[in-house]
Design a protein around this motif. Structure first.
Motif, short mmCIF file in Angstrom:
data_model
loop_
_atom_site.label_atom_id
_atom_site.label_comp_id
_atom_site.label_asym_id
_atom_site.label_seq_id
_atom_site.Cartn_x
_atom_site.Cartn_y
_atom_site.Cartn_z
N GLU A 79 -7.56 -1.10 -1.44
CA GLU A 79 -8.66 -1.73 -0.70
C GLU A 79 -8.13 -2.22 0.64
O GLU A 79 -7.60 -3.33 0.75
N MET A 80 -8.26 -1.40 1.67
CA MET A 80 -7.66 -1.75 2.95
C MET A 80 -8.37 -2.93 3.60
O MET A 80 -7.75 -3.72 4.31
N GLY A 81 -9.67 -3.07 3.31
CA GLY A 81 -10.41 -4.21 3.85
C GLY A 81 -9.82 -5.51 3.33
O GLY A 81 -9.57 -6.46 4.09
N PHE A 82 -9.55 -5.52 2.03
CA PHE A 82 -8.95 -6.70 1.41
C PHE A 82 -7.56 -6.96 2.00
O PHE A 82 -7.21 -8.09 2.33
N ALA A 83 -6.79 -5.87 2.15
CA ALA A 83 -5.43 -6.01 2.67
C ALA A 83 -5.45 -6.67 4.05
O ALA A 83 -4.68 -7.57 4.34
N ARG A 84 -6.38 -6.25 4.87
CA ARG A 84 -6.45 -6.73 6.25
C ARG A 84 -6.87 -8.20 6.32
O ARG A 84 -6.27 -8.99 7.05
N GLU A 85 -7.88 -8.54 5.51
CA GLU A 85 -8.43 -9.89 5.70
C GLU A 85 -7.75 -10.95 4.82
O GLU A 85 -7.67 -12.11 5.19
N ALA A 86 -7.27 -10.56 3.63
CA ALA A 86 -6.69 -11.56 2.73
C ALA A 86 -5.17 -11.54 2.76
O ALA A 86 -4.52 -12.47 2.31
N GLY A 87 -4.59 -10.46 3.28
CA GLY A 87 -3.14 -10.35 3.27
C GLY A 87 -2.49 -11.06 4.45
O GLY A 87 -3.09 -11.17 5.51
N ASP A 88 -1.29 -11.56 4.23
CA ASP A 88 -0.50 -12.10 5.33
C ASP A 88 0.38 -11.01 5.91
O ASP A 88 0.48 -10.84 7.11
N ARG A 89 1.01 -10.29 5.00
CA ARG A 89 1.87 -9.19 5.44
C ARG A 89 1.55 -7.96 4.62
O ARG A 89 1.06 -8.05 3.48
N VAL A 90 1.81 -6.81 5.19
CA VAL A 90 1.56 -5.54 4.50
C VAL A 90 2.86 -4.74 4.46
O VAL A 90 3.61 -4.71 5.42
N VAL A 91 3.10 -4.13 3.29
CA VAL A 91 4.24 -3.24 3.14
C VAL A 91 3.71 -1.86 2.81
O VAL A 91 2.85 -1.72 1.93
N PHE A 92 4.17 -0.85 3.53
CA PHE A 92 3.78 0.52 3.20
C PHE A 92 4.94 1.21 2.50
O PHE A 92 6.05 1.26 3.03
N ILE B 291 0.85 -1.19 0.00
CA ILE B 291 0.00 0.00 0.00
C ILE B 291 0.88 1.24 0.00
O ILE B 291 2.09 1.15 0.24
N GLY B 292 0.25 2.37 -0.26
CA GLY B 292 1.00 3.63 -0.26
C GLY B 292 0.35 4.62 -1.18
O GLY B 292 -0.48 4.26 -2.02
N PRO B 293 0.69 5.90 -1.04
CA PRO B 293 0.09 6.94 -1.88
C PRO B 293 0.50 6.75 -3.34
O PRO B 293 1.48 6.07 -3.63
N SER B 294 -0.26 7.36 -4.26
CA SER B 294 0.10 7.21 -5.66
C SER B 294 1.43 7.91 -5.92
O SER B 294 1.76 8.91 -5.28
N GLY B 295 2.20 7.31 -6.80
CA GLY B 295 3.53 7.83 -7.07
C GLY B 295 4.57 7.36 -6.09
O GLY B 295 5.70 7.80 -6.12
N SER B 296 4.18 6.40 -5.23
CA SER B 296 5.14 5.95 -4.22
C SER B 296 6.03 4.83 -4.75
O SER B 296 6.92 4.38 -4.06
N GLY B 297 5.78 4.37 -5.98
CA GLY B 297 6.66 3.35 -6.57
C GLY B 297 6.10 1.94 -6.50
O GLY B 297 6.78 1.00 -6.90
N LYS B 298 4.86 1.77 -6.02
CA LYS B 298 4.29 0.42 -5.89
C LYS B 298 4.19 -0.26 -7.25
O LYS B 298 4.63 -1.40 -7.44
N SER B 299 3.58 0.46 -8.20
CA SER B 299 3.40 -0.14 -9.52
C SER B 299 4.72 -0.36 -10.22
O SER B 299 4.92 -1.37 -10.90
#
Lengths: 256, 259
Positions: free
Chosen positions: A211-224, A49-57
């Motif tokens: 989709e933070m809901g998805f991140a919380r319930e389906a994710g194992d780990r989160v990277v910001f 996760i992260g703001p747009s332009g943060s390099g995720k894509s």
């Protein structure tokens, strides 16, 4: 959300993806990624996760060689991604990718979209490919649209076909680049449900999402990520409740 | 939408054409020309003992059809090749494509036909017929390459991304993903190019290839039926190109994406 019991600590705990100190600078001089490192293990779902332009894509595009990196190392299933074509082809065979804009081939039907790479890259016969494609279309709930051209499908339906197309190559790692960001609100659910189902089966995934809901319930780990850097990383269960960094807290307060 | 405009434009176009014809025929008396249309049909074809014998104009039309259809195939091949070269990463390939396109587009076709017939043909040992086909293919190919280039560039980069991410090679991506979409998009300008090719083929008469235009020159100078011959021949070219455009409309309709 119930998960397969063996995930995240079962019989196979090997690393599927390892990104080490990857740095990339855009031609203009702006930093896209600065010294990004992360690890994804077998059957793990990593949410970025992260703001747009943060390099995720950009990070996702680097992982399957769509963008070259300036320095650092990317290893997928033991294959080191280099500048030469050979390693790129090998890595791409291991990695499936789902795009924000679906990117189906508009001149081919849903079935043909899924068949194409199976036949050209995997060398499957038409019968083998079609059997596999139909099974995947059934899985994403699109079996009745096999003969439809993408223009006849809704965004959500197109994205589910795109997911089936990537899965048809039996990737060991699936990348989702804001797969629901271009969708109308009422279609987001059907795509997220498909992604959850795939995650439950134990597919190793890196998911860039808002989709933070998805991140919380389906994710194992989160990277910001922010400004091309990994700011914070943690288990999905605890990440949202107790973020350690100020920048993470600020981002989450804006988005939740 | 373009197709509908075309359909609704038909009646008006017909009226305009009739007005032009009326203007043309009303100016004829002032011309002082003695029209002898009745002498022309025998140059198209004659019947002897019930047998159909094609005249010089029909034989010329056959030659024109042969030259243009062969040139059409080769010009699209040359155009596609040049377009791919100009999009290549290799500097040499790009330079080669640019040299070809600029050289051909900026010199007269007539000079190119002479050059190929008198300079290149003796070296390659090819006939005047094949010199004509070669010259036309190269000339129209330069324009076709720009059309193909625009078509390929018009496909969104994310189509390449999707294809590459599935493991397709650059060639496979072009062949199965990019070109099928690009060609559909540039079908109308490609048809224009084909129409140009048919008309430009008249210039091969300069190296005495017996095409429609060459036969017309011979008949006009033999019989002094100058206007009759040239108007009739222009009508044949017109009919040929209208047929070509109609065929293209059918192809376009069949190939159109439901978007």
């Amino acid at each position: 959300m119930e998960k397969a019991p063996e995930r995240g600590g079962g019989e196979r705990n090997g690393s599927v993806l390892s990104v080490r100190s990857v740095t990339k600078t855009w031609p203009g001089g702006a930093a896209a990624l600065s010294s990004v490192s992360l690890e994804v293990r077998h059957r793990e779902v990593l949410v970025v996760i992260g703001p747009s332009g943060s390099g995720k894509s950009t990070l996702l595009r680097c992982i399957n060689g769509l963008e070259p990196v300036d320095s650092g190392e990317i290893v997928v299933n033991g294959i080191r991604l280099g500048r030469e074509k050979k390693s790129r082809d090998l890595v791409r065979r291991q990695v499936g990718m789902v795009f924000q804009s679906y990117n189906l081939f508009p001149h081919k039907t849903a079935l043909e979209n899924i068949n194409l790479a199976q036949r050209l890259v995997k060398g499957r016969t038409l019968a083998e490919a079609t059997e596999k494609s139909l099974a995947l279309l059934r899985k994403v709930g699109m079996e009745d649209k096999a003969g439809a051209l993408p223009a006849r499908l809704s965004g959500g339906q197109q994205q589910r076909v795109a997911i089936a197309r990537a899965l048809a190559m039996n990737p060991s790692l699936m990348l989702f680049d804001e797969a629901t960001s271009a969708l109308d609100p009422e279609m987001i659910g059907e795509v997220l449900d498909t992604m959850r189902a795939i995650a439950r089966e134990g597919t190793t995934m890196v998911v860039v999402t808002h989709e933070m809901g998805f991140a919380r319930e389906a994710g194992d780990r989160v990277v910001f990520m922010d400004a091309g850097q990994v700011v914070e990383e943690g288990a999905a269960k605890t990440f949202f409740d107790a973020p350690a960094m100020e920048r993470t807290r600020e981002f989450l307060s804006r988005i939740l | 939408m373009g197709n509908n405009t075309f359909k609704t434009a038909w009646p008006s176009a017909l009226i305009l054409a009739m007005a032009a014809l009326w203007l043309f025929f009303s100016s004829l008396p002032g011309l002082g020309y003695h029209w002898q249309w009745y002498r022309l049909p025998r140059y198209f074809a004659t019947f002897q003992d019930g047998a159909f014998i094609p005249g010089p104009l029909l034989r010329g039309l056959a030659a024109t059809l042969e030259i243009t259809s062969l040139s059409l195939i080769f010009c699209f091949a040359a155009g596609l090749l040049a377009a791919l070269l100009s999009g290549s990463r290799s500097l040499l390939a790009r330079a080669l494509a640019a040299l070809y396109v600029e050289l051909v587009r900026n010199t007269p076709l007539l000079v190119q036909i002479f050059f190929i017939y008198f300079v290149i043909a003796p070296v390659l040992g090819i006939s005047r017929f094949w010199s004509a086909v070669l010259a036309l293919s190269l000339f129209e190919g330069a324009y076709a390459s720009e059309i193909f280039r625009a078509g390929i560039a018009s496909i969104r980069p994310c189509q390449w991304d999707a294809s590459y991410s599935l493991g397709l090679s650059t060639f496979q991506t072009l062949r199965h993903v990019i070109l099928p979409q690009a060609v559909r998009r540039v079908l109308p300008p490609l048809v224009s190019q084909a129409v140009s090719l048919v008309k430009d083929s008249a210039l091969v008469s300069a190296i005495a290839v017996h095409d429609l235009t060459m036969q017309a020159q011979v008949i006009a100078s033999d019989t002094f039926l100058v206007f009759e011959t040239w108007f009739a021949v222009a009508g044949v070219y017109l009919a040929l190109n209208l047929a070509l455009s109609f065929l293209a409309t059918l192809i376009e309709r069949a190939a159109r994406l439901e978007q």
